[in-house]
Design an enzyme around this catalytic site. Structure first.
Site, PDB file in Angstrom:
ATOM      1  N   ILE A 202      43.099  53.882  42.794  1.00 36.90           N
ATOM      2  CA  ILE A 202      41.125  54.262  43.332  1.00 36.90           C
ATOM      3  C   ILE A 202      40.377  53.456  44.338  1.00 36.90           C
ATOM      4  CG2 ILE A 202      40.897  55.713  41.643  1.00 36.90           C
ATOM      5  CD1 ILE A 202      38.941  54.230  40.097  1.00 36.90           C
ATOM      6  N   LYS A 223      40.268  47.159  36.694  1.00 41.61           N
ATOM      7  CA  LYS A 223      41.106  45.721  37.094  1.00 41.61           C
ATOM      8  C   LYS A 223      42.068  45.077  36.277  1.00 41.61           C
ATOM      9  CE  LYS A 223      36.877  43.824  38.398  1.00 41.61           C
ATOM     10  NZ  LYS A 223      36.233  43.430  38.448  1.00 41.61           N
ATOM     11  N   ASP A 313      25.861  39.737  43.746  1.00 42.97           N
ATOM     12  CA  ASP A 313      26.647  40.507  44.689  1.00 42.97           C
ATOM     13  C   ASP A 313      26.193  41.964  44.729  1.00 42.97           C
ATOM     14  OD1 ASP A 313      28.260  41.320  46.738  1.00 42.97           O
ATOM     15  OD2 ASP A 313      30.276  40.950  45.228  1.00 42.97           O
ATOM     16  N   ARG A 317      27.890  49.191  47.722  1.00 38.48           N
ATOM     17  CA  ARG A 317      29.720  49.558  47.218  1.00 38.48           C
ATOM     18  C   ARG A 317      29.675  48.615  45.549  1.00 38.48           C
ATOM     19  NH1 ARG A 317      28.464  44.665  49.782  1.00 38.48           N
ATOM     20  NH2 ARG A 317      29.113  42.960  49.396  1.00 38.48           N
ATOM     21  N   ASN A 318      28.553  48.083  45.081  1.00 41.37           N
ATOM     22  CA  ASN A 318      28.996  47.565  43.374  1.00 41.37           C
ATOM     23  C   ASN A 318      28.256  48.457  42.692  1.00 41.37           C
ATOM     24  OD1 ASN A 318      30.735  45.910  44.417  1.00 41.37           O
ATOM     25  ND2 ASN A 318      29.220  44.372  44.552  1.00 41.37           N
TER      26      ASN A 318
END
Length: 448
Positions: A202, A223, A313, A317-318
């Site tokens: 995904i 992950k 970060d 997107r995170n």
């Protein structure tokens, strides 16, 4: 009702505090220190249905017999490969294995063949050296049985003798290292690969694939980090995540050691915030929902701020979105300490990074606030990339000279003012996440 009883819910892993070797009908058998997963609550108050990780059996267990898993201490000595001794000679390897205990082993770098490794094994009072060939991204001793990394190889030869003179019986740890596997297992964070079901890919992270899957029937995101060195470096991220518990942070369920490292997290069914906003658009995502997303992220970051953790970060997107459309902060790959290592500096997300971090490597909660301002811009532009007409090098130069993004189309002035406050050149003049949360909270109907 205890605090733990209030937080127990299906999918949560717990450690048993007592023994129950003679369970009554429908009760679960367990011993002190066992890992169990809560399946459901029961009508009998204070009792839960749980599944035992080792036996796979299901049964009832009282909340009084459960405790939360302790956090893993962040320790630079932790290693997934305590048997890896680096660049030592064959003579030094023999000295390390001088007890001649059958099956005692270590792995070292090959001096004669740079890029290869050597497996050194104690057998019948002698030490046998096996060259590990590195060929086309694979490792092999006999050029037939191939492995993607050293951890896979060692795991295989502890179960199978294969081309070796003996099975690998016991690792010889490098002095100063601690077995991460033992520490994770002792604290209840090491999960069983046999109970993990891998599904479709995904996502693609910087260090490996992200997969959908199930763990003991619960949807999870996984992950997978297969590179030895990278997997080892993620121990700090994993240890950090075991300390954190907040509704707006993605929850760590545990780790699996197999084919590298699997980090098992709660599944966020609606994906990351960038893709969610781009796919839904202005028609399906009203501005009121944008405020909720922004507030969710601010609350998660306020929690990290209180813990003195720096994300480094933070970007849309995170941020992951749950089935209930709650935004949660994820990816703590760089949130290790306040000083970024030199070898990580080339990985900085330039367009999201504060000037003081770019110029002087100074990271803090206030540099995260800068990134949060960029995230707000992404949210209110419905997923557009920041600085859309500028190359990365131009952004670096212009931002350091005072340039700031213009307001997204139809962005409320009060939100753009918040963005600009996050982009103050002086970090001390930027608002805290607590202050940002308070200001956004006042924009929610009923909170006026």
């Amino acid at each position: 009702m205890s605090d733990l009883q209030r937080t127990l819910k299906p999918g949560m892993q717990c450690i048993t505090k007592t023994d129950n070797n003679n369970p009554k009908s429908e009760e679960l058998a367990y011993q002190k220190g066992d890992l169990v997963t809560i399946i459901s609550t029961c009508q009998n108050r204070g009792w839960f249905c749980a599944c035992h990780h080792s036996t796979g059996l299901e049964g009832l267990i009282p909340a009084s017999a459960l405790r939360e898993r302790p956090a893993i201490k962040v320790d630079s000595r932790l290693s997934l490969m305590p048997w890896f001794h680096g660049s030592i000679s064959g003579v030094q390897a023999v000295q390390q294995l001088q007890t001649r205990e059958e099956g005692l082993f270590l792995v070292r770098e090959s001096i004669r063949h740079p890029g290869d490794y050597v497996l050194c094994v104690s057998h019948h009072g002698d030490v046998v050296h096996y060259r590990i060939h590195h060929h086309e991204s694979n490792l092999s001793i006999d050029l037939e049985q191939k492995f993607s990394n050293l951890m896979d190889m060692i795991e295989f030869y502890t179960i199978n003798q294969g081309a070796l003179c003996t099975k690998l019986m016991k690792p010889k740890p490098k002095q100063g290292t601690k077995s991460a596997e033992e520490e994770l297992s002792k604290a209840g964070w090491l999960l069983s690969f046999q109970r993990l079901t891998l599904g479709k890919k995904i996502g693609q992270g910087e260090f490996g694939d992200v997969l959908e899957g199930e763990y003991m029937g619960q949807p999870v995101a996984i992950k997978n980090i297969r590179c030895d060195i990278t997997a080892n470096s993620f121990l700090t991220e994993t240890a950090t995540m075991t300390k954190l518990k907040h509704k707006n942070l993605v929850n760590l369920l545990g780790v699996v050691l197999h084919n590298g490292l699997y980090i098992v997290m709660e599944f966020m069914s609606k994906g990351n915030l960038v893709n969610y906003l781009r796919s839904k658009g202005r028609v399906l995502v009203p501005q009121q929902q944008l405020i909720f997303f922004s507030l969710d992220v601010a609350e998660g970051m306020e929690y990290l701020e209180e813990k003195r953790l720096v994300h480094r970060d933070l970007a849309a997107r995170n941020i992951l979105i749950s089935e209930q459309r709650m935004a949660k902060v994820s990816d703590f790959g760089l949130s290790q300490s306040k000083l970024l290592k030199k070898d990580q500096s080339n990985r900085l997300p330039i367009k999201w990074t504060a000037p003081e971090a770019l110029l002087h490597n100074k990271f803090s909660s206030r540099s995260d606030v800068w990134s949060y301002g960029i995230l707000l811009w992404e949210v209110y532009s419905y997923g557009r990339g920041p600085y859309p007409r500028l190359a990365v090098k131009e952004v670096y130069e212009k931002v350091c000279n005072g340039y700031r993004l213009e307001a997204p189309e139809n962005c409320p002035q009060i939100i753009y003012s918040l963005m600009r406050s996050c982009w103050e050149d002086d970090p001390g003049k930027r608002p805290s996440f607590k202050k940002l949360k308070e200001k956004l909270g006042k924009l929610i109907p009923g909170d006026q």
